[in-house]
Design a protein around this motif. Structure first.
Motif, short mmCIF file in Angstrom:
data_model
loop_
_atom_site.label_atom_id
_atom_site.label_comp_id
_atom_site.label_asym_id
_atom_site.label_seq_id
_atom_site.Cartn_x
_atom_site.Cartn_y
_atom_site.Cartn_z
N SER A 6 -16.31 31.40 97.31
CA SER A 6 -17.23 29.95 97.01
C SER A 6 -17.68 30.33 95.82
O SER A 6 -18.13 29.18 95.05
N PHE A 41 -12.65 26.62 97.89
CA PHE A 41 -13.62 26.24 98.82
C PHE A 41 -12.78 25.97 100.24
O PHE A 41 -13.29 26.34 101.44
N LYS A 88 -20.80 24.94 97.90
CA LYS A 88 -20.00 23.63 97.64
C LYS A 88 -20.86 22.78 97.02
O LYS A 88 -20.43 21.80 96.48
#
Length: 585
Positions: free
Chosen positions: A152, A173, A196
């Motif tokens: 991430s 992601f 994100k």
């Protein structure tokens, strides 16, 4: 056995027993579990717990190979507390010892800690370089939660990277999201979604009503499912900053976030969150609460404040005292600010002289205001004496008339004060922000961009041949041109952009999260609209623009950015006018 022999035997038994008990108390128990707990605390940024584990390892497990573990836990703690000397010392030691090893079972944690440290220092280029070097480690599917977080992190950094890495962000992601759902930990899923970011957050300026509600409900459900954690606190801070809810809920979100961060010991983000909370209170007109909050923040976390935060907090205190005409308090806060700078920084003599000169100027200004205030009080006392006589006479006639007159006086006084405050921030000719107001807006947006790692574009525009317009058509027509440009600009910027009159025919635009390409698009829109304007015999009105995009240099200040925009404006003027010239920093 005689008494002497018995005494000697007893002494040896006691000594042996005492040594054994002490050895038992100091032994290193469940070493593997302790190390696992240490890295779990690093992952969730539980600084208070991490400090306790570090002390245990130093006290009881010094014979084990704990140096590497202590380095990375120490860097995590130093980053969380904004301990500048230790951050740089530990990072240099990690780099010099070359202990980043992909074969180490704790490699993912080590990489995560080091990359996040660069990010917290507002040096995303360093983080991107580091993660790019080791990205082959993450070719396969993530095996555990720390690899989910690392993926991430990579996706988030590559999202802002000016390279081909930006194209890879989706795959990172996607892998992180799949594994987070498989693990099923609500906090981990919230972490992935937060990193994100982007269009996933609700935005009342761009989303339809139904889309805004859908996004908002999704995030509320995720937040409700997560126990107090640093991730939850970071989302709540962002939630309050975006002002997704109404006033009181936004403030409550920030308060809850700060309480969680205090519980986990993340001092740096406590300070950032408190600064956001103060800004929101000021925006909502709740200045009465601001002073005590700022003083508590300085008292509790003064040692961890950086130069910008220190200047901002004392600036707010000074501004608040001045607005309430408490000039002695204003001067006291200036004293405290300069004393704190001298105590904290090892300034050169030149820098110190500059500070003292600035201090004397401010002291003279404040002293002048205090004298003016004293004279006003004397005049008011004289006026009050006259008014008392009138009131006594009026009171004999009727009490209701006196009350009415007093109400009118209070109303007019408040109305005048409100109008003066408004006029102090508005350009009287065009009705847009004046130089003072747009400068304040620019400082605020630059601070947010530097703290959050966002881009920021500053534009300086200047009407072409404006002196000739005044000379040929008169100043009345010139004023109409200025008003027309201000109206066109106001109608064509985004809600989050800021725009004001910099001086004469010059205008300053502040555009958060904007590239120079967006700046070119704005120039084209304004230029097309302006070309359609005709004022009497005057037509074909044009302007030139200089733009600077803040991308990498996170330590620059506003004056340097505006100077660079002015240079680009000069380039646009010298190369033909009616164009935009830009540069990235």
């Amino acid at each position: 056995m005689n008494f002497k022999q018995l005494t000697i035997l007893t002494f040896f038994v006691v000594a042996f027993t005492s040594s054994y008990v002490n050895a038992q108390d100091n032994r290193c128990e469940n070493y593997d579990a302790v190390i696992s707990n240490l890295y779990s605390s690093i992952e969730t940024l539980n600084v208070k717990k991490l400090k306790s584990i570090n002390e245990y390892l130093k006290l009881r497990c010094a014979d084990n190979n704990i140096e590497t573990h202590l380095l990375f836990s120490g860097l995590t703690i130093a980053d969380a507390e904004n301990d500048r000397s230790n951050i740089e010392l530990i990072r240099d030691k990690i780099t010099a010892s070359q202990i980043l090893d992909k074969d180490n079972p704790r490699f993912a944690w080590h990489l995560y800690v080091l990359a996040q440290s660069w990010f917290w220092d507002a040096k995303p280029d360093k983080a991107v370089s580091l993660l790019s070097e080791y990205k082959s480690y993450f070719i396969g599917q993530p095996k555990n939660s720390i690899e989910v977080r690392a993926l991430s992190l990579i996706g988030g950094y590559f999202n802002n990277a000016k390279s081909s890495l930006e194209k890879e962000k989706s795959s990172y992601f996607e892998k992180a999201e799949i594994k987070a759902n498989e693990i099923g930990d609500p906090e981990l899923k919230l972490y992935v979604n937060f990193r994100k970011g982007g269009e996933a957050f609700p935005n009342s300026n761009t989303d339809s009503v139904s889309e805004f509600k859908r996004k908002k409900d999704k995030w509320m459900n995720m937040l409700d499912s997560v126990q107090p954690s640093v991730t939850k606190a970071e989302v709540l801070l962002f939630w309050g900053y975006l002002e997704v809810e109404e006033k009181q809920k936004n403030l409550s979100a920030l308060q809850e976030a700060i309480e969680i961060l205090l519980e986990f010991g993340v001092t740096r983000t406590v300070i950032d969150g408190s600064m956001l909370y103060i800004e929101l209170l000021k925006r909502y007109g709740e200045a009465a609460k601001v002073e005590s909050i700022i003083k508590k923040l300085i008292n509790d976390h003064g040692a961890s404040l950086d130069g910008y935060q220190r200047k901002q907090l004392y600036g707010w205190l000074f501004e608040l005292s001045e607005s309430q005409e408490r000039y002695e308090d204003a001067l006291k806060y200036k004293d405290e600010y300069y004393l704190s700078l001298i105590a904290k920084d090892d300034n050169t003599q030149k820098k110190l002289d500059e500070l003292l000169l600035e201090y004397k100027v401010e002291e003279q200004k404040t002293a002048s205001k205090m004298l003016k205030q004293s004279l006003q009080l004397i005049e008011l006392e004289k006026e009050n004496e006259k008014q008392k006589n009138h009131i006594l006479i009026l009171f004999v006639v009727t009490l209701s008339v006196a009350v009415l007159l007093l109400s009118i006086i209070i109303y007019r006084s408040q109305k005048s004060k409100n109008e003066l405050q408004k006029l102090a921030m508005i350009d009287s000719l065009t009705g847009v922000w004046n130089r003072r107001a747009i400068t304040l807006k620019a400082f605020q947006e630059l601070a947010i961009a530097q703290r959050e790692g966002h881009s920021l574009t500053i534009l300086l525009a200047d009407l072409d041949n404006f002196k000739s317009v005044n000379d040929i058509y008169g100043h009345d027509v010139g004023d109409i041109v200025l008003k027309t440009f201000a109206n066109i600009a106001s109608d064509n910027i985004r809600a989050k952009d800021q725009f004001g009159r910099w001086g004469g025919e010059e205008w300053l635009f502040i555009m958060p999260a904007t590239s120079v390409e967006d700046a070119k698009n704005l120039f084209n829109r304004l230029s097309n609209k302006l070309s359609e304007v005709k004022i009497g015999d005057l037509s074909n009105i044009t302007f030139s623009m200089g733009a600077v995009e803040l991308v990498n240099d996170r330590n620059t200040d506003l004056n340097l950015l505006i100077k660079e925009a002015d240079k680009q404006l000069y380039v646009a003027k010298e190369t033909g006018k009616n164009k935009v010239s830009f540069v990235s920093m």
